[in-house]
Design an enzyme around this catalytic site. Structure first.
Site, PDB file in Angstrom:
ATOM      1  N   ASP A   1      11.502  14.714  11.487  1.00 34.69           N
ATOM      2  CA  ASP A   1      10.873  14.591  10.167  1.00 34.69           C
ATOM      3  C   ASP A   1       9.363  14.776  10.281  1.00 34.69           C
ATOM      4  O   ASP A   1       8.589  14.072   9.645  1.00 34.69           O
ATOM      5  CB  ASP A   1      11.204  13.241   9.544  1.00 34.69           C
ATOM      6  CG  ASP A   1      10.935  13.215   8.043  1.00 34.69           C
ATOM      7  OD1 ASP A   1      10.941  14.299   7.426  1.00 34.69           O
ATOM      8  OD2 ASP A   1      10.724  12.128   7.489  1.00 34.69           O
TER       9      ASP A   1
ATOM     10  N   ILE B   1       0.819  -1.214   0.000  1.00 33.70           N
ATOM     11  CA  ILE B   1       0.000   0.000   0.000  1.00 33.70           C
ATOM     12  C   ILE B   1       0.848   1.257   0.000  1.00 33.70           C
ATOM     13  O   ILE B   1       0.319   2.358   0.020  1.00 33.70           O
ATOM     14  CB  ILE B   1      -0.944   0.016   1.218  1.00 33.70           C
ATOM     15  CG1 ILE B   1      -0.148  -0.087   2.513  1.00 33.70           C
ATOM     16  CG2 ILE B   1      -1.967  -1.097   1.112  1.00 33.70           C
ATOM     17  CD1 ILE B   1      -0.998   0.033   3.750  1.00 33.70           C
TER      18      ILE B   1
ATOM     19  N   GLY C   1       8.536   3.408  -1.207  1.00 30.79           N
ATOM     20  CA  GLY C   1       9.425   4.555  -1.192  1.00 30.79           C
ATOM     21  C   GLY C   1      10.864   4.123  -1.210  1.00 30.79           C
ATOM     22  O   GLY C   1      11.183   2.945  -1.384  1.00 30.79           O
TER      23      GLY C   1
ATOM     24  N   LYS D   1       6.038  -2.607   7.822  1.00 29.14           N
ATOM     25  CA  LYS D   1       7.047  -1.822   7.115  1.00 29.14           C
ATOM     26  C   LYS D   1       8.239  -2.722   6.832  1.00 29.14           C
ATOM     27  O   LYS D   1       8.822  -3.296   7.751  1.00 29.14           O
ATOM     28  CB  LYS D   1       7.465  -0.617   7.964  1.00 29.14           C
ATOM     29  CG  LYS D   1       8.514   0.263   7.318  1.00 29.14           C
ATOM     30  CD  LYS D   1       8.790   1.482   8.189  1.00 29.14           C
ATOM     31  CE  LYS D   1       9.847   2.376   7.587  1.00 29.14           C
ATOM     32  NZ  LYS D   1      10.092   3.585   8.399  1.00 29.14           N
TER      33      LYS D   1
END
Length: 891
Positions: free
Chosen positions: A266, A131, A134, A154
């Site tokens: 981040d 889904i 990167g 992940k």
């Protein structure tokens, strides 16, 4: 490299030979610290008591709780021993597994050999569709084999030391690449360690971490509401009252992180998800690190639009002040619908951020402008602290006080230290347990710590000391700047529970996790000293909770030379995954959004401005597989049903720098669609894009059938698990499902959406499904968007001709190339030369956008809506393109 189940028995001779082949290097003596991650883990005490399996060419080991390869199930990968651990309860709100396991990895198949099944199982989790993809890796949806609960996994690729050595010996360029990969892996280990310790209602919770010889697998809770970015796409901007709710939750999470010596580094819109309940979840701790008030961090990383000026100027920083700047950018985006600094030219954009001149719309309240003006200050010494931000009048309006940090109650740590806790303080480059004990004892015995511990000073988030006026914080902050012009006010240690020292913070977090796993209330777990050794021996767990230790170095250094910052517009350190590709834009392709090239949070058209927005909008869609399928002897189904709409999970930003994807190049749309694993027997998207309008308009959506999980589920456990597997792996469960190649006059059932405040006026309509579908096809053809039909909508690929043109600047501070070979640059608690180029969120003009568009049904109101889901590509190009599509649809 896909994970496969190993079904081959391994003999003792093979085990011995393979283990002897591994390099045996002591961590403290090795000049190349990265090579010792696997070796040190295999030699750890908790691992050495278990039998070792054969090590494949890339290295292999398995941890307690996993049976030998010869007795594994041929379809379910590593199977947990029945006696190794108690069954997982149906609700994971109480118990979760924080250990880092090393399950048995699969062997490599020869050219003639083919796997029996395509099912990928990691522990108790069945991997499903991709889904998000990167530069860091990918995110897949998964189901738990026992409970059927959905999770996000992940997946980050790792390198074997031998491969790294080979690259390092090849050339100087390869040496830099190898060093970059080492740093990436160490950051991944740190992210895994942090994610399993943090527990906060507004932070995405990690459940499990697995490592194989080729990948890290981090299992996170399933966030089913979509990105904050999609919220902005539908609304353009939020009312201050609505934005205040989100901002208070973000501030609460940041307060919790900073009190535990963690800086995110981040924070941006893409790293904020929204749950079904409407609460936010912060994700992606890949660039996070521990900070110490008396030291300086020297890693210049993050996303350019949200990066503080001191990062662009390559100035060392403490940590929290960087998050405050990013927090201010997020607040501005929420209330204005765009970023405060934007320019097509990269050098000009850098100059604007460094100058810090912000234009505030007239519709903003004076309090909101005042808060933003305190957060978006270029001088970090004059910038508001997080404490000041949370006590600002705008923040506490209509609330009783500042948001709580949800930090548990704690007591001062006393000696002796608990050895079990010490052993679990790994993954942060603290060194071996002996060094941790020595350093932590030194901190606890210090005069400063003992003095604060005796006074019992505690300025918790709910204490009276925190409930003071905003002006008191302003006066105190200004006075301290005058007395100590070098250090900001946050450098003072006035609370032993508020980031006194990273070792103290991690000791608390590990202790609290242990109590939580035993069934304690995590918000009340420290009423007694956490450091006393238990009177009875601790029951050993049946799994290995030891993280691969970080390289042994001298920590706490803060005076090293600052690393360089890359001039690249993306995180070039991330190597593209072999199954992640892109292609150059076709010369004939035209960008319909080129008129607004650099607008990343542009306001919508005047037509949309006149529409009133409903409460909130969330995006849901079926996930899209981005990994290439391995060869299988089975016949592929004509289509792959997406998983349930509840499977909408952590978005692409959850797997790394969300807009720093450096992808390869393709020849055309067919390759792109194949890489996204969208199998279909219907006409290709490129053919349909070139087909006459009459042909395109006749294409209809596929029937969703029972694959969405809305039908009645069998009460049988076997049937239930079979349905879970079929749903997750994309296997058809309805034999009567219509093939995508068939065109029928009857529209397929549409996915109902039950999320609170999902849509605004601009994304919903009373039009029929057929009408919306025809309009979508018309708009996609007009905008040169290549598309392919999937269940419930379209998988789209857009090849822009040029959104942003990076230009090199002669400025001293303009994004310099990182110095990968230098060992003198480190964070205060990052032994790695943690040089990470800033991501400017501006992909190269050839970068492609992969996303999905779904037609969904809004219950009760008899409305149809359009839902977007970004798979990969530049977030801001995606936002601009989605806004253009909505404008052209004229819903």
């Amino acid at each position: 490299m896909e994970y496969r189940t190993n079904n081959v028995p391994v003999g003792n001779e093979t085990k011995s030979a393979a283990l002897n082949a591994l390099p045996k290097i002591k961590i403290s003596d090795s000049p190349n610290r990265h090579h010792n991650l696997v070796d040190a883990f295999m030699q750890s005490p908790s691992y050495s008591t278990q039998p070792k399996s054969a090590v494949e060419p890339l290295g292999l080991s398995f941890s307690p709780g996993y049976i030998s390869p010869s007795s594994q199930s041929p379809h379910h990968g590593p199977v947990r021993s029945p006696s190794s651990r108690k069954p997982l309860p149906a609700s994971p709100s109480r118990t979760r597994d924080h250990s880092l396991r090393v399950p048995v990895s699969g062997h490599s198949y020869s050219a003639d050999e083919k796997p029996r099944e395509r099912r990928k199982v990691i522990g108790n989790y069945v991997l499903g569709k991709t889904i998000g993809a990167g530069s860091m890796g990918k995110v897949k949806v998964a189901h738990h084999l026992k409970t059927g609960e959905q999770f996000a996994i992940k997946i980050v690729t790792r390198l074997h030391p031998d491969i790294t050595k080979a690259k390092a010996a090849a050339s100087a360029e390869a040496t830099k690449a190898a060093q970059s990969e080492k740093n990436k892996e160490i950051r991944t280990v740190r992210e895994a360690a942090l994610s399993t310790l943090l527990r906060h209602p507004y932070i995405c919770e990690a459940r499990d971490v697995y490592i194989t010889n080729s990948h890290y697998y981090m299992v996170f809770e399933f966030v089913d509401g979509g990105q904050m970015l999609d919220y902005i796409i539908s609304h353009g901007k939020l009312k201050e009252k609505q934005a205040r709710k989100f901002v208070r939750q973000i501030g609460s999470a940041l307060s919790y992180l900073h009190q535990n010596s963690v800086v995110h580094r981040d924070l941006k819109i893409e790293n904020i998800l929204i749950s079904k309940t409407g609460d936010i979840k912060i994700i992606d701790f890949g660039l996070s690190n521990l900070y110490r008030r008396q030291s300086r961090l020297r890693t210049f990383c993050g996303s350019l639009y949200f990066a503080a000026p001191e990062l662009l100027n390559a100035q060392p920083y403490i940590g929290p002040e960087v998050d405050v700047w990013s927090f201010g950018i997020v607040l501005y985006v929420l209330v204005c619908g765009k970023v405060p600094f934007d320019d097509q030219n990269m050098s000009a954009l850098h100059a604007k951020i460094k100058k810090g001149t912000v234009e505030y719309p007239s519709y903003l309240s004076s309090d909101c402008k005042g808060l933003l003006s305190r957060m978006l200050v270029t001088d970090p010494l004059k910038r508001a602290t997080l404490e000041e931000v949370l006590n600002h009048p705008w923040m506490i309006r209509n609330y009783e006080g500042p948001p709580a940090s949800f930090a548990p109650e704690r007591s001062p740590i006393t000696l002796p230290l608990d050895p079990e806790i010490i052993r679990e303080m790994n993954g942060f480059d603290f060194g071996p347990p002996e060094k941790i004990v020595r350093e932590l004892t030194k901190v606890i015995s210090s005069e400063a710590y003992q003095s604060l511990a005796k006074t019992g000073f505690y300025s918790g988030p709910n204490s009276a000391d925190k409930k003071k006026s905003f002006f008191e914080f302003r006066i105190r902050h200004a006075a301290h700047d005058i007395e100590n012009p070098i250090l900001p006010s946050l450098s003072m240690n006035t609370d032993i529970y508020d980031a006194f020292h990273p070792l103290i913070s991690i000791y608390y977090l590990v202790s609290e996790r242990r109590v939580y796993e035993k069934g304690g209330n995590w918000n009340r777990i420290a009423k007694t000293p956490v450091s006393s050794v238990p009177s009875s021996p601790v029951q050993p767990t049946s799994y290995n909770r030891t993280l691969p230790p970080m390289p042994e170095v001298v920590a706490y250094k803060g005076d090293e030379e600052s690393p360089r910052v890359s001039r690249n517009t993306s995180l070039a350190r991330r190597k593209p995954l072999p199954d992640t590709e892109s292609h150059s834009p076709s010369p004939s392709a035209t960008s319909s959004i080129k008129k607004n090239p650099s607008s990343i949070f542009r306001r919508f058209s005047s037509r949309r401005k006149q529409n009133k927005s409903s409460t909130s909008t969330l995006q849901i869609s079926a996930p899209l597989e981005t990994s290439q399928s391995p060869p299988t002897p089975r016949t592929k189904p004509s289509h792959k049903p997406p998983v349930s709409y509840k499977n909408k999970l952590v978005t692409q930003s959850a797997i790394g720098r969300s807009t720093s994807v450096r992808e390869g190049r393709y020849a055309g749309i067919s390759s792109q669609m194949d890489s996204l694993n969208m199998d279909s027997t219907g006409p290709s998207a490129s053919n349909m894009a070139n087909a006459p309008p009459s042909v395109r308009n006749n294409r209809v959506l596929n029937p969703r059938g029972a694959s969405l999980g809305h039908g009645r589920m069998s009460t049988s456990t076997t049937n239930r698990q079979k349905q879970i597997l079929n749903e997750t792996m994309g296997n058809p469960v309805d034999k009567n499902s219509t093939s995508p190649s068939k065109s029928t006059d009857k529209l397929d059932p549409i996915k109902p959406v039950f999320l609170k405040g999902l849509f605004s006026v601009s994304t919903t309509s009373t039009k029929s499904t057929e009408s919306i579908q025809r309009d979508l096809i018309r708009v996609m053809g007009m905008l040169d968007i290549e598309y392919k039909e999937i269940k419930g909508g379209y998988a789209c690929l857009y090849k822009p001709q040029g959104i942003r043109t990076p230009t090199k600047s002669t400025s001293v501070h303009t994004r310099r190339k990182p110095s990968y070979g230098s060992n003198s640059t480190t964070d205060s608690y990052g032994s790695v030369p943690d040089t990470v180029p800033l991501d400017d969120n501006g992909e190269s003009p050839a970068s492609n956008l992969a996303f999905e568009i779904y037609i969904v049904k809004v219950p009760i109101l008899s409305l149809r809506g359009v839902s977007f889901h970004r798979i990969s590509g530049n977030s801001w190009q995606y936002k601009t393109l989605a806004s253009r599509i909505l404008n052209e649809l004229k819903l």
